[in-house]
Design a protein around this motif. Structure first.
Motif, PDB file in Angstrom:
ATOM      1  N   GLU A  45       4.329   1.874  -5.772  1.00  0.00           N
ATOM      2  CA  GLU A  45       3.616   1.904  -4.503  1.00  0.00           C
ATOM      3  C   GLU A  45       2.115   1.925  -4.754  1.00  0.00           C
ATOM      4  O   GLU A  45       1.339   1.225  -4.102  1.00  0.00           O
ATOM      5  CB  GLU A  45       4.032   3.169  -3.750  1.00  0.00           C
ATOM      6  CG  GLU A  45       3.847   3.084  -2.260  1.00  0.00           C
ATOM      7  CD  GLU A  45       4.326   4.374  -1.621  1.00  0.00           C
ATOM      8  OE1 GLU A  45       3.464   5.176  -1.239  1.00  0.00           O
ATOM      9  OE2 GLU A  45       5.546   4.582  -1.536  1.00  0.00           O
ATOM     10  N   ALA A  46       1.732   2.750  -5.721  1.00  0.00           N
ATOM     11  CA  ALA A  46       0.308   2.860  -6.060  1.00  0.00           C
ATOM     12  C   ALA A  46      -0.210   1.511  -6.544  1.00  0.00           C
ATOM     13  O   ALA A  46      -1.277   1.063  -6.139  1.00  0.00           O
ATOM     14  CB  ALA A  46       0.099   3.916  -7.127  1.00  0.00           C
ATOM     15  N   ALA A  47       0.595   0.828  -7.376  1.00  0.00           N
ATOM     16  CA  ALA A  47       0.161  -0.460  -7.921  1.00  0.00           C
ATOM     17  C   ALA A  47       0.048  -1.499  -6.810  1.00  0.00           C
ATOM     18  O   ALA A  47      -0.912  -2.276  -6.763  1.00  0.00           O
ATOM     19  CB  ALA A  47       1.143  -0.934  -8.995  1.00  0.00           C
ATOM     20  N   GLY A  48       1.026  -1.487  -5.893  1.00  0.00           N
ATOM     21  CA  GLY A  48       1.010  -2.427  -4.776  1.00  0.00           C
ATOM     22  C   GLY A  48      -0.222  -2.225  -3.901  1.00  0.00           C
ATOM     23  O   GLY A  48      -0.906  -3.183  -3.523  1.00  0.00           O
ATOM     24  N   ALA A  49      -0.494  -0.968  -3.584  1.00  0.00           N
ATOM     25  CA  ALA A  49      -1.647  -0.671  -2.735  1.00  0.00           C
ATOM     26  C   ALA A  49      -2.940  -1.034  -3.449  1.00  0.00           C
ATOM     27  O   ALA A  49      -3.875  -1.548  -2.833  1.00  0.00           O
ATOM     28  CB  ALA A  49      -1.646   0.809  -2.364  1.00  0.00           C
ATOM     29  N   ARG A  50      -2.962  -0.782  -4.753  1.00  0.00           N
ATOM     30  CA  ARG A  50      -4.162  -1.110  -5.539  1.00  0.00           C
ATOM     31  C   ARG A  50      -4.404  -2.625  -5.525  1.00  0.00           C
ATOM     32  O   ARG A  50      -5.520  -3.094  -5.317  1.00  0.00           O
ATOM     33  CB  ARG A  50      -3.983  -0.619  -6.981  1.00  0.00           C
ATOM     34  CG  ARG A  50      -5.276  -0.099  -7.569  1.00  0.00           C
ATOM     35  CD  ARG A  50      -5.117   0.727  -8.830  1.00  0.00           C
ATOM     36  NE  ARG A  50      -3.925   0.494  -9.596  1.00  0.00           N
ATOM     37  CZ  ARG A  50      -3.011   1.433  -9.869  1.00  0.00           C
ATOM     38  NH1 ARG A  50      -3.160   2.654  -9.399  1.00  0.00           N
ATOM     39  NH2 ARG A  50      -1.948   1.151 -10.601  1.00  0.00           N
ATOM     40  N   GLU A  87      -3.388   8.995  -3.351  1.00  0.00           N
ATOM     41  CA  GLU A  87      -2.150   9.695  -3.663  1.00  0.00           C
ATOM     42  C   GLU A  87      -0.984   8.808  -3.231  1.00  0.00           C
ATOM     43  O   GLU A  87      -0.945   8.368  -2.095  1.00  0.00           O
ATOM     44  CB  GLU A  87      -2.068  10.993  -2.857  1.00  0.00           C
ATOM     45  CG  GLU A  87      -3.298  11.856  -2.985  1.00  0.00           C
ATOM     46  CD  GLU A  87      -3.386  12.830  -1.831  1.00  0.00           C
ATOM     47  OE1 GLU A  87      -2.337  13.356  -1.431  1.00  0.00           O
ATOM     48  OE2 GLU A  87      -4.489  13.039  -1.316  1.00  0.00           O
ATOM     49  N   PHE A  88      -0.075   8.548  -4.129  1.00  0.00           N
ATOM     50  CA  PHE A  88       1.087   7.734  -3.784  1.00  0.00           C
ATOM     51  C   PHE A  88       2.367   8.378  -4.284  1.00  0.00           C
ATOM     52  O   PHE A  88       2.351   9.150  -5.242  1.00  0.00           O
ATOM     53  CB  PHE A  88       0.941   6.324  -4.361  1.00  0.00           C
ATOM     54  CG  PHE A  88      -0.170   5.572  -3.709  1.00  0.00           C
ATOM     55  CD1 PHE A  88       0.020   4.978  -2.481  1.00  0.00           C
ATOM     56  CD2 PHE A  88      -1.425   5.507  -4.300  1.00  0.00           C
ATOM     57  CE1 PHE A  88      -1.018   4.297  -1.860  1.00  0.00           C
ATOM     58  CE2 PHE A  88      -2.457   4.834  -3.681  1.00  0.00           C
ATOM     59  CZ  PHE A  88      -2.261   4.224  -2.460  1.00  0.00           C
ATOM     60  N   SER A  89       3.472   8.050  -3.643  1.00  0.00           N
ATOM     61  CA  SER A  89       4.718   8.700  -4.022  1.00  0.00           C
ATOM     62  C   SER A  89       5.367   8.053  -5.244  1.00  0.00           C
ATOM     63  O   SER A  89       6.208   8.648  -5.882  1.00  0.00           O
ATOM     64  CB  SER A  89       5.688   8.700  -2.848  1.00  0.00           C
ATOM     65  OG  SER A  89       5.822   7.389  -2.358  1.00  0.00           O
ATOM     66  N   SER A  90       5.007   6.807  -5.577  1.00  0.00           N
ATOM     67  CA  SER A  90       5.570   6.200  -6.787  1.00  0.00           C
ATOM     68  C   SER A  90       4.524   5.306  -7.439  1.00  0.00           C
ATOM     69  O   SER A  90       3.610   4.825  -6.771  1.00  0.00           O
ATOM     70  CB  SER A  90       6.800   5.359  -6.421  1.00  0.00           C
ATOM     71  OG  SER A  90       6.372   4.173  -5.782  1.00  0.00           O
ATOM     72  N   PRO A  91       4.691   5.071  -8.735  1.00  0.00           N
ATOM     73  CA  PRO A  91       3.720   4.211  -9.434  1.00  0.00           C
ATOM     74  C   PRO A  91       3.705   2.791  -8.853  1.00  0.00           C
ATOM     75  O   PRO A  91       2.647   2.174  -8.744  1.00  0.00           O
ATOM     76  CB  PRO A  91       4.222   4.198 -10.874  1.00  0.00           C
ATOM     77  CG  PRO A  91       5.199   5.308 -11.000  1.00  0.00           C
ATOM     78  CD  PRO A  91       5.707   5.611  -9.636  1.00  0.00           C
TER      79      PRO A  91
END
Ligand SMILES: [Zn+2]
Length: 600
Positions: A109-114, A103-107
């Protein structure tokens, strides 16, 4: 950083299962401070005494110094500088709780974490593959090199060393199934040539025919590599090749071996800091586990911050060649500014830590660590060698060299102590200079103005005696001139020593002609203008005696320091010699005192 929205079910589950004390202990030292609470130095602000508390039952932390407080997620978020979802994920992993879909607050952020997650997977696969290559037939050359550096198979496994074979595409082919080309590019494990149109060409293996040393983050996950060349000569390229900066790896925010060393650092309450990764590995594998490396570059504030979470005491063991080098100086300067207590080790024979411990053994190395000198002692000794001699001029140079170091210390008390130490060990007798040094330290000034010191009574008498031209008082002149010729070292600390030396050996009749330095001439003039008659022989005699007593008192202070140092080292042979010298000096000084004619 902390999301204000209601916590997801998953975060709730993690929070219920996580123990905040255990999680925080993974970052800083905590001590039990009561039935339900623990305390330690706050990682979020600078402090000397602990005002950071963790409540074991209520599962929160609070700092009475900077008012930081929160739950386990806010702590991890703040200290790792990550978003709330990433903090939840980190805590879950620490507690072994399997992750649901992220679960991420922005796309973004999600992409960075991925991407970071993917890069960690790539590094893990690469490390395992390099290890495999080291064991295989191609790795023989690397195994031979490592054995030559005294590494055992256990040591090689502990640090997960490997071998990158002599190929442009072996690793690329290996990892292709795991990630697309853009991700592989971002990993730093590959290179690509720039094309005619400015775009990058196909990727190829960055590390070839090299021994591979993984660099891990604080949690022990591999995030980069250092690669050592096996061949010499022009074609071999740089001796060491490192991963470039990537989303995973920022050079200035990693301390080599901190993942393995942190438990031991906290236990022993200090860290051993070496420069090279090989030094670090060598020392660690021989059982001294609280060792970390700077990797040859100067410390960054981030690295100092990382270290500060575990200890504020460092024993620095840099290469003797590099001890004065820029990187080493800068690292020590930064540690000083951050309030670290620093000791310096110098190894016999100019050996680096790796060679020293291999040639002399771990016991000898531990003895060297125990014999580490306080930073102030080390600097004072160095400045003494840099500006030898006891003249007032040299003393001012010595002190001006020390002042920047003193000024860096954040604690007033520590600065005052250092200044007092320096005055004592450098034998600074002049009350004026001592006071200047003290004031400079208190106010963090980095420079002492060289003012011509006012004449002391002893100097007035001696200068007037040496300036005698009347044959009737020749005996007085001889008395002073002979004393200076025989024991120049006694007189060297005097501000007017250059003038005295010139006068003592003068041929020409006019004393003002033989003293060339303007400042010195002014002082001589002052002495000569004050009185018309030459001094009495008894006056000259007691002036010489006073100088002798001062020289002996200085030597006595030196001996006291040397005796204390020998005691600390347990060097009893040296201690015996020094104690004997002190006894004789004490006796001589007493005798001199008794001979002294009564005042008036
Ligand atoms: Zn705080």
């Amino acid at each position: 950083m902390l999301k204000e929205e209601p916590m997801s079910d998953f975060a709730q589950t993690v929070k219920q299962q996580a123990d905040i004390v255990k999680v925080i202990e993974g970052y800083i030292r905590l001590r039990k401070a009561g039935a339900q609470n623990y305390s330690g130095l706050c990682p979020f602000h600078k402090e000397k005494s602990p005002s950071f508390s963790v409540h074991a039952v209520r599962q929160f932390y609070h700092c009475f110094g900077c008012q930081a407080s929160g739950d386990v997620f806010s702590f991890v978020g703040k200290i790792e500088n990550v978003s709330f979802p990433e903090a939840v994920k980190i805590v879950a992993q620490k507690c072994g709780i399997p992750l649901p879909k992220r679960e991420f607050s922005s796309p973004e952020e999600a992409a960075g974490a991925r991407l970071r997650g993917k890069l960690l997977d790539l590094h893990e696969a690469t490390t395992a593959w390099f290890e495999e290559q080291l064991r295989g037939p191609e790795g023989a050359i690397a195994r031979e090199y490592l054995a030559g550096r005294g590494l055992t198979p256990e040591g090689i496994n502990a640090f997960r060393m490997g071998y990158a074979p002599d190929s442009f595409n072996a690793l690329r082919d290996r990892l292709r199934g795991m990630a697309d080309d853009d991700t592989l590019r971002a990993s730093g494990l590959f290179s690509a040539k720039e094309q005619g149109d400015g775009s990058l060409g196909p990727i190829y293996d960055r590390f070839r025919k090299r021994v591979m040393f993984p660099i891990a983050n604080e949690s022990g996950r591999v995030i980069a590599f250092t690669a050592r060349v096996l061949e010499t000569g022009d074609k071999a390229g740089a001796k060491y090749l490192n991963s470039p900066e990537t989303p995973l790896y920022q050079k200035g925010s990693v301390l080599f071996n901190l993942d393995k060393a942190k438990v031991s650092i906290r236990k022993h309450e200090f860290a051993v800091l070496v420069e090279g990764q090989m030094d670090c590995i060598s020392v660690f594998l021989r059982g001294i586990q609280n060792v970390i490396a700077t990797s040859g570059t100067a410390f960054t504030e981030q690295q100092v911050g990382l270290l500060k979470r575990h200890t504020s005491q460092v024993v620095v063991n840099f290469d003797p060649d590099a001890a004065g080098s820029n990187a080493a100086e800068k690292s020590i300067a930064l540690l000083t500014e951050e309030g670290f207590t620093i000791k310096i080790v110098t190894l016999d024979g100019g050996l680096d830590p790796d060679r020293f411990i291999r040639e002399r053994g771990v016991e000898a190395y531990m003895a060297a660590l125990r014999g580490a000198r306080r930073q102030s002692d080390y600097l004072i000794e160095r400045v003494r060698q840099k500006f030898p001699g006891a003249s007032a001029e040299q003393k001012v140079k010595q002190m001006n060299d020390l002042l920047p170091h003193i000024r860096r210390m954040p604690e007033k008390l520590a600065r005052d102590q250092f200044a007092a130490d320096a005055a004592q060990k450098l034998g600074i007798d002049s009350a004026v200079l001592r006071e200047e040094l003290r004031q400079a330290a208190l106010k963090r000034r980095d420079h002492i103005e060289v003012r011509p010191a006012a004449l002391t009574e002893v100097e007035r008498v001696l200068l007037r005696a040496l300036a005698i031209t009347d044959p009737e008082f020749e005996r007085g002149r001889r008395l002073a001139a002979d004393a200076i010729a025989q024991q120049p070292a006694w007189f060297e600390p005097l501000g007017t020593f250059p003038a005295m030396r010139a006068l003592a050996t003068r041929q020409s009749a006019d004393p003002m002609d033989v003293v060339e330095d303007e400042g010195q001439r002014a002082l001589l003039a002052e002495a000569l203008l004050a009185e018309v008659k030459p001094p009495l022989e008894s006056e000259i005699q007691s002036a010489i005696q006073e100088i002798q007593e001062r020289a002996m008192a200085t030597r006595l202070r030196e001996l006291r320091t040397l005796i204390a140092e020998a005691e600390r080292r347990g060097d009893f042979a040296e201690l015996a010699v020094l104690t004997q010298q002190k006894l004789e000096l004490d006796r001589a000084l007493r005798k001199l005192h008794n001979q002294r004619p009564p005042e008036g």
